[in-house]
Write an enzyme that holds these catalytic residues in place. Structure first.
Site, PDB file in Angstrom:
ATOM      1  N   ASP A  48       0.867  -1.190   0.000  1.00 40.84           N
ATOM      2  CA  ASP A  48       0.000   0.000   0.000  1.00 40.84           C
ATOM      3  C   ASP A  48       0.894   1.226   0.000  1.00 40.84           C
ATOM      4  O   ASP A  48       1.132   1.842   1.038  1.00 40.84           O
ATOM      5  CB  ASP A  48      -0.913  -0.025   1.227  1.00 40.84           C
ATOM      6  CG  ASP A  48      -1.836   1.188   1.271  1.00 40.84           C
ATOM      7  OD1 ASP A  48      -2.007   1.851   0.230  1.00 40.84           O
ATOM      8  OD2 ASP A  48      -2.364   1.475   2.359  1.00 40.84           O
TER       9      ASP A  48
ATOM     10  N   ASP B 239       2.349   7.343  -4.371  1.00 42.44           N
ATOM     11  CA  ASP B 239       2.745   7.379  -5.789  1.00 42.44           C
ATOM     12  C   ASP B 239       4.263   7.226  -5.931  1.00 42.44           C
ATOM     13  O   ASP B 239       5.007   7.498  -4.991  1.00 42.44           O
ATOM     14  CB  ASP B 239       2.327   8.722  -6.415  1.00 42.44           C
ATOM     15  CG  ASP B 239       0.819   8.919  -6.395  1.00 42.44           C
ATOM     16  OD1 ASP B 239       0.088   7.916  -6.360  1.00 42.44           O
ATOM     17  OD2 ASP B 239       0.384  10.085  -6.412  1.00 42.44           O
TER      18      ASP B 239
HETATM   19  N1  AG3 Z   1      -2.263   4.573  -1.083  1.00 45.56           N
HETATM   20  C1  AG3 Z   1      -2.334   4.964  -2.465  1.00 45.56           C
HETATM   21  C2  AG3 Z   1      -2.539   6.417  -2.712  1.00 45.56           C
HETATM   22  C3  AG3 Z   1      -2.315   6.840  -4.099  1.00 45.56           C
HETATM   23  C4  AG3 Z   1      -3.049   8.106  -4.374  1.00 45.56           C
HETATM   24  N2  AG3 Z   1      -2.503   8.769  -5.485  1.00 45.56           N
HETATM   25  C5  AG3 Z   1      -3.042   9.798  -6.090  1.00 45.56           C
HETATM   26  N3  AG3 Z   1      -4.227  10.222  -5.756  1.00 45.56           N
HETATM   27  N4  AG3 Z   1      -2.364  10.395  -7.022  1.00 45.56           N
HETATM   28  C6  AG3 Z   1      -2.621   5.470  -0.073  1.00 45.56           C
HETATM   29  C7  AG3 Z   1      -2.675   4.892   1.277  1.00 45.56           C
HETATM   30  C8  AG3 Z   1      -4.004   4.385   1.645  1.00 45.56           C
HETATM   31  N5  AG3 Z   1      -3.938   3.508   2.748  1.00 45.56           N
END
Ligand code: AG3
Length: 275
Positions: free
Chosen positions: A155, A158
């Protein structure tokens, strides 16, 4: 008028979030961290100016990144989460009774501390005694550890800032090495519409590393373009449906066995990206 968070995705595409207030900001060793209270999406975690999760739609992402891989495995006991410092994936993984331990490796302990304080409905899993928090670079952890896992979930944020190398092929080979002979991994794979290259990179790594690789989609409204992909790499089990031996989970808000199967049905433009 009022307080606004400007989330700049590119120089040409910016999303503005009206805030009730900025709850907390700090510069950690790794990134700019903010917890904000938005008008429309509840409280949100923001890292380096990008919204990572909001109270209103976090269930879509967290249920889908966790349960597809977990349900594809007949009996996941030992689980590793790389990143996921807000605790959302951890909360979902702990809903599986078969799980005996979850190691969560987060590089930035300030993310965990702040989410426990300000986003308790997301971070509630940290107080479960099956959860084991490790503050370390996930890359180093998977390279050096001798433990073996049934399921590994990545998880990440970016591929800019602290998460860059979690998109590299070396990392996938190291994850392969720490999975049991029937283990599998799931990684968030960005937006196939907006970040096609990152998406193709994650899927390409899965395909190069694992005998079985797949992609599935979910709509996460607060992530840029809404269209969000997840990639699975598996040594034995086909991920496209829940294991026959699995009892359905109850009390979820998004994931169902039908949603699981449907998520693997890809529109042609995504299929073209993974061909
Ligand atoms: N995990 C992925 C977030 C990516 C969002 N990117 C974007 N909006 N450009 C986030 C952590 C969630 N537990």
């Amino acid at each position: 008028m009022g307080i606004w968070l400007q989330e700049e995705h590119t120089r040409g595409y910016v999303v503005n979030w009206r805030l009730h207030n900025i709850i907390h900001t700090e510069t950690t060793r790794y990134q700019e961290l903010a917890i904000v209270d938005t008008y429309e999406w509840g409280k949100a975690l923001v890292l380096d100016g990008v919204v990572q999760t909001t109270e209103k739609d976090e269930f879509v992402y967290h249920e889908m990144i966790a349960h597809v891989g977990m349900m594809a495995h007949p009996c996941p006991r030992k689980v590793l989460i790389i990143g996921g410092g807000d605790g959302g994936v951890l909360r979902e993984v702990l809903k599986h009774d078969s799980v005996t331990s979850v190691d969560l490796v987060e590089i930035d302990e300030r993310v965990i501390e702040n989410c426990r304080l300000y986003l308790p409905t997301i971070a509630c899993g940290f107080s479960d005694n099956r959860a084991n928090i490790i503050i370390e670079d996930g890359l180093k952890y998977v390279k050096n550890i001798k433990n073996r896992y049934d399921v590994v979930i990545v998880d990440s944020s970016d591929p800019v800032g602290p998460a860059v190398e979690l998109f590299g092929d070396k990392f996938y080979r190291d994850v392969y090495a720490i999975l049991h002979e029937d283990g599998l991994m799931v990684a968030q794979a960005e937006s196939p519409l907006f970040f096609g290259e990152s998406f193709a990179q994650v899927f390409g790594n899965m395909r190069a590393t694992f005998p079985i690789a797949g992609v599935y989609l979910a709509c996460v409204p607060t992530y840029v373009s809404g269209f969000w992909a997840f990639a699975v790499g598996s040594k034995k089990y086909h991920p496209e449906q829940p294991g026959k031996e699995r009892k359905p989970l109850t009390g979820l808000k998004y994931y169902t066995p039908d949603i699981h199967r449907a998520a693997f049905v890809l529109p042609p433009f995504v299929r073209d990206l993974v061909r």
